[in-house]
Write an enzyme that holds these catalytic residues in place. Structure first.
Site, PDB file in Angstrom:
ATOM      1  CG  ASP A  31      -0.400   0.283   2.299  1.00  0.00           C
ATOM      2  OD1 ASP A  31       0.021   1.070   2.912  1.00  0.00           O
ATOM      3  OD2 ASP A  31       0.505  -1.668   2.701  1.00  0.00           O
ATOM      4  CD  GLU A 122      -4.146   4.369  10.320  1.00  0.00           C
ATOM      5  OE1 GLU A 122      -2.927   4.983  11.068  1.00  0.00           O
ATOM      6  OE2 GLU A 122      -4.274   4.865   9.205  1.00  0.00           O
TER       7      GLU A 122
END
Length: 226
Positions: A31, A122
């Site tokens: 990623d 997150e």
């Protein structure tokens, strides 16, 4: 730029090898975001000169008003390099969820063969309750699913997943981050596992995250957009 000790680099390198060896046959991918700088996509092919890279998740948007500066270039580069690509949105809990969804939808055009959209969560909220944040997450997920006609995937850390999302979002598939030296295998419940942030890949300067898909590349193609 953080300087890693030679010993730290060696330990993470050894772990990366151990994890990859335990997942022979599983599909491996990366990623990336603007933090990787200019990527030479035609060189991005294998990890440790042995493991072919099949897929890449690319950051598209952040919050309600910021596009990743390198998204368009990375999105095209990954396609030209014949990688299975997916786009993700970095969710800011303190910003309007529907405005965040609208920015992602405006930025990302999914084509046949691309992976479903991804929501990256997150952080915890600062000025609202956890319950309200979950309402916002659900609104983003529903708006994006309605637009693309496919259920999004959720990315988060293992602790965040266990503490806040596992029960209430159990009807979604998860991409989980866990870099713990003692975790050696992907959990049965995880769709993807981000097992390191310290790998070296041809065509990319500096460290890059590596992910394992819980299946082989044919099974990965099966979950792409039709």
């Amino acid at each position: 730029m953080r300087n890693e000790s030679a010993e730290g680099k060696r330990i993470s390198h050894v772990r990366n090898f151990q994890v990859l060896e335990k997942h022979e046959g599983k599909s491996i991918g990366l990623d990336v975001s603007e933090y990787q700088g200019k990527i030479s996509w035609s060189y991005v092919d294998t990890l440790e000169k042995k493991y072919p890279l099949h897929f890449v998740f690319i950051r598209a948007t952040v919050g309600k008003d910021r596009k990743d500066h390198r998204f368009n270039r990375n999105w095209l580069g990954a396609k030209e390099n014949k990688m299975i690509r997916g786009a993700y949105h970095y969710y800011r809990p303190n910003e309007n969820s529907l405005e965040q969804a609208a920015l992602f939808i405006e930025t990302v055009r999914l084509r046949k063969g691309d992976l479903p959209p991804i929501l990256d969560i997150e952080k915890l909220p600062e000025n609202q309750s956890l319950d309200n944040m979950k309402v916002g997450l659900k609104r983003w997920l529903k708006a994006v699913e309605l637009h693309y006609g496919v259920k999004p995937i959720i990315y988060t850390g293992e602790k965040y997943y266990n503490d806040f999302l596992k029960d209430e979002f159990s009807n979604y598939l998860f991409w989980i981050a866990n870099y713990n030296f003692y975790r050696e295998e992907i959990d049965d419940d995880w769709l993807f596992w981000q097992f390191t942030e310290k790998a070296s890949v041809p065509g990319i300067q500096g460290n890059v995250d590596v992910n394992i898909y819980n299946g082989d590349v044919e099974q990965l193609r099966y979950i792409t957009v039709e």
